[in-house]
Design a protein around this motif. Structure first.
Motif, short mmCIF file in Angstrom:
data_model
loop_
_atom_site.label_atom_id
_atom_site.label_comp_id
_atom_site.label_asym_id
_atom_site.label_seq_id
_atom_site.Cartn_x
_atom_site.Cartn_y
_atom_site.Cartn_z
N GLU A 248 0.83 -1.21 0.00
CA GLU A 248 0.00 0.00 0.00
C GLU A 248 0.87 1.26 0.00
O GLU A 248 0.55 2.25 -0.67
CB GLU A 248 -0.94 0.00 1.20
N ALA A 249 1.98 1.22 0.74
CA ALA A 249 2.90 2.37 0.75
C ALA A 249 3.50 2.60 -0.63
O ALA A 249 3.70 3.75 -1.06
CB ALA A 249 4.00 2.14 1.78
N THR A 250 3.78 1.52 -1.36
CA THR A 250 4.34 1.64 -2.70
C THR A 250 3.32 2.27 -3.65
O THR A 250 3.66 3.15 -4.46
CB THR A 250 4.75 0.25 -3.23
N LEU A 251 2.07 1.83 -3.56
CA LEU A 251 1.02 2.40 -4.41
C LEU A 251 0.80 3.88 -4.07
O LEU A 251 0.60 4.71 -4.96
CB LEU A 251 -0.28 1.62 -4.22
N THR A 252 0.85 4.20 -2.79
CA THR A 252 0.71 5.61 -2.36
C THR A 252 1.85 6.44 -2.92
O THR A 252 1.64 7.57 -3.41
CB THR A 252 0.67 5.70 -0.83
N ALA A 253 3.07 5.91 -2.86
CA ALA A 253 4.23 6.63 -3.40
C ALA A 253 4.05 6.88 -4.90
O ALA A 253 4.38 7.96 -5.40
CB ALA A 253 5.50 5.82 -3.14
N ALA A 254 3.50 5.89 -5.62
CA ALA A 254 3.28 6.05 -7.06
C ALA A 254 2.26 7.14 -7.35
O ALA A 254 2.30 7.77 -8.42
CB ALA A 254 2.81 4.73 -7.66
N MET A 255 1.35 7.39 -6.41
CA MET A 255 0.35 8.44 -6.60
C MET A 255 0.91 9.81 -6.24
O MET A 255 0.46 10.83 -6.77
CB MET A 255 -0.89 8.14 -5.74
N LEU A 256 1.89 9.82 -5.36
CA LEU A 256 2.45 11.10 -4.90
C LEU A 256 3.63 11.59 -5.73
O LEU A 256 3.84 12.80 -5.85
CB LEU A 256 2.89 10.97 -3.43
N GLU A 257 4.40 10.66 -6.30
CA GLU A 257 5.63 11.02 -7.00
C GLU A 257 5.63 10.46 -8.43
O GLU A 257 5.45 9.25 -8.61
CB GLU A 257 6.85 10.47 -6.25
N PRO A 258 5.84 11.29 -9.46
CA PRO A 258 5.87 10.80 -10.85
C PRO A 258 6.93 9.72 -11.07
O PRO A 258 6.68 8.75 -11.79
CB PRO A 258 6.18 12.05 -11.66
N ASP A 259 8.12 9.87 -10.47
CA ASP A 259 9.16 8.86 -10.66
C ASP A 259 8.75 7.52 -10.06
O ASP A 259 9.04 6.45 -10.61
CB ASP A 259 10.48 9.33 -10.03
N ALA A 260 8.07 7.57 -8.92
CA ALA A 260 7.57 6.33 -8.31
C ALA A 260 6.53 5.69 -9.20
O ALA A 260 6.47 4.46 -9.31
CB ALA A 260 6.99 6.63 -6.93
N ALA A 261 5.70 6.50 -9.85
CA ALA A 261 4.70 5.97 -10.78
C ALA A 261 5.38 5.23 -11.93
O ALA A 261 4.96 4.14 -12.33
CB ALA A 261 3.82 7.10 -11.31
N ARG A 262 6.46 5.81 -12.48
CA ARG A 262 7.19 5.16 -13.57
C ARG A 262 7.85 3.87 -13.09
O ARG A 262 7.90 2.87 -13.83
CB ARG A 262 8.22 6.12 -14.15
N ALA A 263 8.36 3.90 -11.86
CA ALA A 263 8.99 2.70 -11.31
C ALA A 263 7.98 1.57 -11.16
O ALA A 263 8.24 0.41 -11.51
CB ALA A 263 9.63 3.03 -9.96
N VAL A 264 6.80 1.91 -10.66
CA VAL A 264 5.75 0.90 -10.50
C VAL A 264 5.32 0.36 -11.85
O VAL A 264 5.18 -0.86 -12.04
CB VAL A 264 4.56 1.50 -9.72
#
Length: 301
Positions: free
Chosen positions: A129-145
């Motif tokens: 859930e923390a990873t999904l939240t990070a993907a919503m908050l940070e564009p780079d995290a979204a690309r990583a996911v």
């Protein structure tokens, strides 16, 4: 910008990180041997790290249900826009959607993991859930996911403090999109084609796979025992606090009873004092009348 689809390492990694977690290491090593003619590529393949359970679950989700992942990322983008525009109403609505969506998608990821024979602890679910939240908050995290090549879980506050060092299989993964691999229903009319290929290292690989499975099971057990100890300490602490509060409550009740008894005694004494006061006031009034009468008599003389 080069097309990440033309990168053979990422194409190979896409296949490897789509595998069941227990199959990753032997498949990676076999793939490195297969490409040993290209020493640089073989070394890069051999250097691919096995994903954590939480990262593997997110990678699985990206491949099994990319539409749901895209929905998560779209809500995250809208949330970031609302933050930039300082629209409080939209911000509250998107934040609510974010929490509901990440919880729902995490539940779906846990179900997919169970279908693959992997049971997850609450701690691992929290990391997903923390990873999904990070993907919503940070564009780079979204690309990583979206790359489907995560090796560790992510955590971000939305303040630009995200560190993706070592979070994906390779730095180029941030420009990569995992290929969707939905689970197809088995076709009962098709018989599987079986090919027996002798493997001289079968016993060694089986032993290594068993050791890896044992290590993973021990890690899960260790995490579960840690959570159990924490829960037990919490229960013991709350039980002690309950006993303390009950003791204080009993003491207060005893004190209240004693004060009520004292109040009754004081009420009785107050009644007696008020009666005495009334008598004294009456005596004072009579004495004043007598004084006035004596004064008048004296003045008459």
């Amino acid at each position: 910008m080069p097309d990440s689809r033309s990168d053979p390492l990422l194409e190979i990694a896409d296949d490897l990180y789509a595998l069941p977690l227990a199959d990753f290491t032997p498949a990676r090593d076999a793939m490195a041997k297969e490409h040993k003619a290209d020493k640089a590529l073989a070394a890069a393949i051999k250097g691919l790290r096995k994903a954590s359970v939480a990262a593997w679950m997110v990678n699985l989700l990206v491949r099994r249900d990319p539409d749901q992942v895209d929905q998560v990322l779209a809500v995250g983008e809208a949330l970031r826009d609302a933050q930039e525009n300082l629209d409080a109403t939209q911000l509250r609505e998107f934040t609510k959607q974010r929490r509901q969506l990440t919880a729902s998608v995490t539940t779906a990821a846990r179900r997919m993991a169970r279908e693959e024979g992997v049971r997850t602890t609450q701690s691992v679910a929290d990391q997903v859930e923390a990873t999904l939240t990070a993907a919503m908050l940070e564009p780079d995290a979204a690309r990583a996911v979206r790359s489907g090549l995560l090796v560790t879980s992510l955590s971000a506050t939305g303040l630009g403090d995200l560190d993706l060092t070592g979070a994906v299989a390779a730095p180029e993964a941030l420009g990569f999109t995992a290929r969707a691999r939905p689970v197809a229903a088995p076709d009962p009319t098709q018989r599987p084609q079986l090919h027996v290929v002798p493997d001289p290292d079968a016993d060694v690989k089986a032993r290594a796979a068993a050791d890896e499975r044992l290590a993973e099971a021990r890690a899960v057990l260790k995490e579960a025992e840690k959570e159990h100890r924490a829960a037990r300490r919490s229960v013991e602490k709350l039980q002690a606090r309950t006993l303390q509060l009950q003791s204080e409550l009993d003491e207060l009740r005893s004190r209240v009873a004693a004060l009520e008894d004292t109040l009754e005694e004081v009420d009785d004494e107050l009644s007696e004092a008020e009666a005495a006061q009334a008598e004294a006031e009456e005596a004072v009034d009579e004495a004043r009348v007598e004084v006035e009468s004596a004064r008048e008599a004296r003045d008459g003389l």
